[in-house]
Design a protein around this motif. Structure first.
Motif, PDB file in Angstrom:
ATOM      1  N   ASN A  14       0.829  -1.206   0.000  1.00 43.77           N
ATOM      2  CA  ASN A  14       0.000   0.000   0.000  1.00 43.77           C
ATOM      3  C   ASN A  14       0.866   1.259   0.000  1.00 43.77           C
ATOM      4  O   ASN A  14       0.455   2.298  -0.506  1.00 43.77           O
ATOM      5  CB  ASN A  14      -0.942   0.000   1.204  1.00 43.77           C
ATOM      6  N   GLY A  15       2.059   1.168   0.555  1.00 43.27           N
ATOM      7  CA  GLY A  15       2.992   2.299   0.514  1.00 43.27           C
ATOM      8  C   GLY A  15       3.412   2.614  -0.913  1.00 43.27           C
ATOM      9  O   GLY A  15       3.461   3.774  -1.319  1.00 43.27           O
ATOM     10  N   GLY A  87      11.386   6.557  -3.428  1.00 45.50           N
ATOM     11  CA  GLY A  87      10.764   6.740  -2.124  1.00 45.50           C
ATOM     12  C   GLY A  87      11.791   6.668  -1.013  1.00 45.50           C
ATOM     13  O   GLY A  87      12.710   5.851  -1.057  1.00 45.50           O
ATOM     14  N   LEU A  88      11.658   7.548  -0.047  1.00 46.51           N
ATOM     15  CA  LEU A  88      12.513   7.552   1.140  1.00 46.51           C
ATOM     16  C   LEU A  88      11.637   7.360   2.370  1.00 46.51           C
ATOM     17  O   LEU A  88      10.832   8.228   2.702  1.00 46.51           O
ATOM     18  CB  LEU A  88      13.273   8.874   1.274  1.00 46.51           C
ATOM     19  N   SER A  92      17.862   6.294   6.917  1.00 47.10           N
ATOM     20  CA  SER A  92      18.739   5.192   6.518  1.00 47.10           C
ATOM     21  C   SER A  92      18.649   4.886   5.027  1.00 47.10           C
ATOM     22  O   SER A  92      19.597   4.354   4.443  1.00 47.10           O
ATOM     23  CB  SER A  92      18.422   3.938   7.329  1.00 47.10           C
ATOM     24  N   ASP A  93      17.543   5.201   4.381  1.00 45.33           N
ATOM     25  CA  ASP A  93      17.399   4.994   2.931  1.00 45.33           C
ATOM     26  C   ASP A  93      18.213   6.007   2.128  1.00 45.33           C
ATOM     27  O   ASP A  93      18.582   5.756   0.986  1.00 45.33           O
ATOM     28  CB  ASP A  93      15.935   5.163   2.490  1.00 45.33           C
ATOM     29  N   PHE A  94      18.471   7.166   2.728  1.00 42.55           N
ATOM     30  CA  PHE A  94      19.010   8.279   1.964  1.00 42.55           C
ATOM     31  C   PHE A  94      20.378   8.005   1.358  1.00 42.55           C
ATOM     32  O   PHE A  94      20.619   8.332   0.194  1.00 42.55           O
ATOM     33  CB  PHE A  94      19.056   9.566   2.801  1.00 42.55           C
ATOM     34  N   MET A 116      10.537  11.167  -2.828  1.00 42.46           N
ATOM     35  CA  MET A 116       9.231  11.385  -2.214  1.00 42.46           C
ATOM     36  C   MET A 116       9.168  10.577  -0.924  1.00 42.46           C
ATOM     37  O   MET A 116       9.680   9.459  -0.865  1.00 42.46           O
ATOM     38  CB  MET A 116       8.102  10.956  -3.161  1.00 42.46           C
ATOM     39  N   THR A 117       8.551  11.150   0.069  1.00 40.27           N
ATOM     40  CA  THR A 117       8.362  10.432   1.326  1.00 40.27           C
ATOM     41  C   THR A 117       6.966   9.814   1.342  1.00 40.27           C
ATOM     42  O   THR A 117       6.037  10.352   0.734  1.00 40.27           O
ATOM     43  CB  THR A 117       8.537  11.372   2.530  1.00 40.27           C
ATOM     44  N   PRO A 118       6.819   8.701   2.034  1.00 42.54           N
ATOM     45  CA  PRO A 118       5.512   8.054   2.082  1.00 42.54           C
ATOM     46  C   PRO A 118       4.537   8.832   2.954  1.00 42.54           C
ATOM     47  O   PRO A 118       4.948   9.656   3.779  1.00 42.54           O
ATOM     48  CB  PRO A 118       5.813   6.690   2.703  1.00 42.54           C
TER      49      PRO A 118
END
Length: 157
Positions: A14-15, A87-88, A92-94, A116-118
């Motif tokens: 869904n994210g 998506g971030l 830690s994803d960055f 884009m952030t969720p």
């Protein structure tokens, strides 16, 4: 402008769907590009991931769902996209995403990456987390579209 949102989508959560819908509102056309990724052992085949993603996004206008097995930048160029959506979820994803964006810019300086952030309720959702919860019999219904939920349950019977 055409934007391309790449990922393994194994499974589409869904994210992911939320980000697809939001990105589509920003760009004229969105290509959701599902990677084969030979370094991962997917739960679903590429064909099944494309099928599930098409089903989940069927009501979203101006999107196309494709599979690819070459360099991301080649897929971007073949689809005439000018932007890569990433998506971030967390800080830690960055670092990884920044490296990927920098490499892509080196390969083609005309391609931009947009992070884009969720939505808040999907901040911690990842396909890996969903698979692990499902593997141990946990309830993943709040993370997945019902069609994807059925497919995941079938895999872990």
């Amino acid at each position: 402008m055409i934007a391309l949102y790449p990922g393994s989508f194994d499974p589409i959560t869904n994210g992911h769907s939320d980000l697809i819908a939001r990105a589509q509102h920003i760009f004229g056309k969105l290509v959701v590009a599902i990677a084969e990724n030979p370094h991962k052992t997917p739960l679903f085949t590429l064909e099944k991931r494309v099928e599930l993603t098409r089903e989940v996004t069927r009501d979203i206008k101006n999107i196309e769902v494709i599979g690819f097995d070459d360099l991301l930048i080649d897929c971007v160029q073949q689809n005439h996209a000018g932007v890569v959506i990433r998506g971030l979820r967390a800080v830690s994803d960055f670092e990884f995403e920044f490296q990927l964006a920098s490499a892509n810019r080196r390969l083609d300086p005309h391609i931009e990456t947009v992070f884009m952030t969720p939505s808040e309720n999907h901040t911690f959702t990842s396909a890996s987390l969903v698979k692990e919860i499902a593997m141990f019999g946990g309830d993943v219904s709040s993370f997945l579209h019902p069609i994807v939920l059925d497919a995941v349950r079938e895999k872990f019977k």
